[in-house]
Design an enzyme around this catalytic site. Structure first.
Site, PDB file in Angstrom:
ATOM      1  N   LEU A  45      36.181  39.933  48.230  1.00  0.00           N
ATOM      2  CA  LEU A  45      34.741  40.153  48.116  1.00  0.00           C
ATOM      3  C   LEU A  45      33.965  38.900  48.537  1.00  0.00           C
ATOM      4  O   LEU A  45      34.271  37.789  48.089  1.00  0.00           O
ATOM      5  CB  LEU A  45      34.404  40.520  46.667  1.00  0.00           C
ATOM      6  CG  LEU A  45      32.984  40.974  46.364  1.00  0.00           C
ATOM      7  CD1 LEU A  45      32.677  42.294  47.072  1.00  0.00           C
ATOM      8  CD2 LEU A  45      32.776  41.105  44.863  1.00  0.00           C
TER       9      LEU A  45
ATOM     10  N   SER B  82      42.364  39.233  46.279  1.00  0.00           N
ATOM     11  CA  SER B  82      41.320  39.776  45.415  1.00  0.00           C
ATOM     12  C   SER B  82      41.045  41.247  45.750  1.00  0.00           C
ATOM     13  O   SER B  82      41.965  42.064  45.757  1.00  0.00           O
ATOM     14  CB  SER B  82      40.060  38.910  45.539  1.00  0.00           C
ATOM     15  OG  SER B  82      39.137  39.200  44.519  1.00  0.00           O
TER      16      SER B  82
ATOM     17  N   ASP C  18      42.313  32.235  36.107  1.00  0.00           N
ATOM     18  CA  ASP C  18      41.627  32.775  37.280  1.00  0.00           C
ATOM     19  C   ASP C  18      40.106  32.754  37.104  1.00  0.00           C
ATOM     20  O   ASP C  18      39.383  32.339  38.003  1.00  0.00           O
ATOM     21  CB  ASP C  18      42.117  34.206  37.525  1.00  0.00           C
ATOM     22  CG  ASP C  18      41.473  34.853  38.721  1.00  0.00           C
ATOM     23  OD1 ASP C  18      42.033  34.748  39.825  1.00  0.00           O
ATOM     24  OD2 ASP C  18      40.388  35.455  38.555  1.00  0.00           O
TER      25      ASP C  18
ATOM     26  N   HIS D 164      39.982  31.329  40.619  1.00  0.00           N
ATOM     27  CA  HIS D 164      40.042  32.474  41.525  1.00  0.00           C
ATOM     28  C   HIS D 164      39.867  32.091  42.997  1.00  0.00           C
ATOM     29  O   HIS D 164      40.542  32.637  43.873  1.00  0.00           O
ATOM     30  CB  HIS D 164      38.978  33.499  41.136  1.00  0.00           C
ATOM     31  CG  HIS D 164      39.111  34.791  41.872  1.00  0.00           C
ATOM     32  ND1 HIS D 164      40.162  35.663  41.672  1.00  0.00           N
ATOM     33  CD2 HIS D 164      38.326  35.358  42.839  1.00  0.00           C
ATOM     34  CE1 HIS D 164      40.034  36.712  42.469  1.00  0.00           C
ATOM     35  NE2 HIS D 164      38.924  36.557  43.191  1.00  0.00           N
TER      36      HIS D 164
END
Length: 360
Positions: A103, A169, A286, A341
């Site tokens: 994303l 992701s 994360d 992340h």
């Protein structure tokens, strides 16, 4: 000098130390392999050594070769020219690697990963698909799956030995859908890099930016509506307190999980099981994937207690093939702490531990 060979008696043709090429051609003489002048046990290498006997052209210690050999010499030289050269050692070739971003990402985010692959697997063809970048990554996931499918199909067609997928992701869900809908995919390793494989249920900066007036407790009102399903994030929003709404409204995750009946369920499961290996990567620090165990197909129950993959209904029912993959030893779980992340694809230790071993 060198020890004599213990091999059966054979002969070699030894060239004397004469600088003129013409003399090299004229004065090649036979030497038994058992002579001390030869490398012990070596049938392809010989050394120059003086011979006993008369002199020739003022060079003491060399004896005249037989006349019959001189007649055969041109044919022997021609034969040597016609013999194929010894091929150079062949360096093992690596399967192509396809990278799918997440994303709000783009191909630039994976420059470190490309460097690592080039260092450890030189010559590997790596393609970072530059589709649905930035805000375009909010497009519905089925739309993205179709776009990525059109991009990966030609790459797979040119790689009959197979390809590897590294999907980060949200991209991990896109790739899992690709494995489900592509009848003839040839993915060897599917590496799911911190991907919410069982869905997302958490207040993150992404959600606060996209839905500033909603919290995770009431986001289902948006995500489980036809309008909400037009956003990629809502396609895998998984509210454990509204399971019925999720199953009925989710147009993506509930389908690829096999949680809702549809006519393609059997074919998708068969396609997914074509994958050679499923590598799951994630960790407790994360900070985005919630719960972080979703990266390993774990998720909340109605009390927000995390149930591991083996406790999930999709595993127990083997609805899309997880149980079958695990039974054949094709699932690798690689949890790693201390990585946020946005750092998964740039951490060298993570790459060497969890990714590099599976890029055959």
């Amino acid at each position: 000098m060198f020890a004599a060979s213990a091999s059966p008696r054979r002969s070699k043709w030894i060239a004397p130390p004469i600088s003129s090429p013409a003399l090299w051609a004229q004065w090649i003489v036979p030497l038994p392999l058992q002579s001390p002048a030869c490398v012990a046990g070596d049938t392809g290498t010989a050394l120059i050594a003086p011979f006993s006997g008369g002199s020739m052209l003022g060079l003491p210690g060399l004896r005249l070769p037989p006349a019959g050999f001189l007649l055969l010499l041109p044919f022997l030289l021609l034969l040597l020219l016609l013999l194929p050269a010894t091929p150079a050692p062949h360096r093992a070739s690596y399967k192509p690697v396809i990278v799918v971003h997440g994303l709000f990402d783009s191909s630039y985010s994976f420059r470190h990963l490309l460097e690592y692959i080039n260092e450890t697997h030189p010559g590997t063809v790596v393609t970072v698909l530059d589709l649905f970048d930035g805000r375009e990554s909010l497009r519905p996931l089925w739309e993205q799956v179709q776009g990525f499918r059109e991009a990966v199909a030609p790459i797979m067609a040119k790689a009959p030995q197979g390809v590897h997928l590294i999907c980060y992701s949200q991209g991990g869900l896109v790739c899992r859908a690709l494995l489900s809908v592509m009848d003839e995919h040839n993915v060897d390793s599917f590496i799911s890099l911190s991907s919410p494989q069982m869905g997302q249920y958490g207040d993150t900066d992404y959600l606060k930016w996209l839905f500033p007036t909603s919290m995770r407790s009431n986001l289902y009102r948006i995500c489980y509506s036809p309008w909400g399903q037009e956003f990629s994030i809502c396609n895998y929003w998984h509210d454990p307190h509204h399971d019925d709404l999720y199953l009925n409204a989710s147009s993506f995750l509930a389908l690829i999980n096999g949680e809702r009946d549809h006519p393609n369920a059997t074919a998708w499961r068969k396609n997914f099981l074509r994958v050679g290996r499923l590598v799951l990567i994630g960790g407790p620090d994360d900070g985005v994937i919630t719960p972080w165990q979703s990266s390993f197909f774990g998720f909340y129950d109605a009390n927000e207690t995390v149930l591991e993959m083996e406790e999930q209904l999709v595993y127990l029912r083997d609805s899309f093939g997880l149980k079958t993959l695990l039974a054949r030893g094709a699932i690798v779980r690689c949890p790693m702490a201390g990585i946020s992340h946005t750092a998964w694809h740039s951490n060298r230790t993570l790459y060497e531990t969890c990714i590099e071993p599976w890029l055959s």
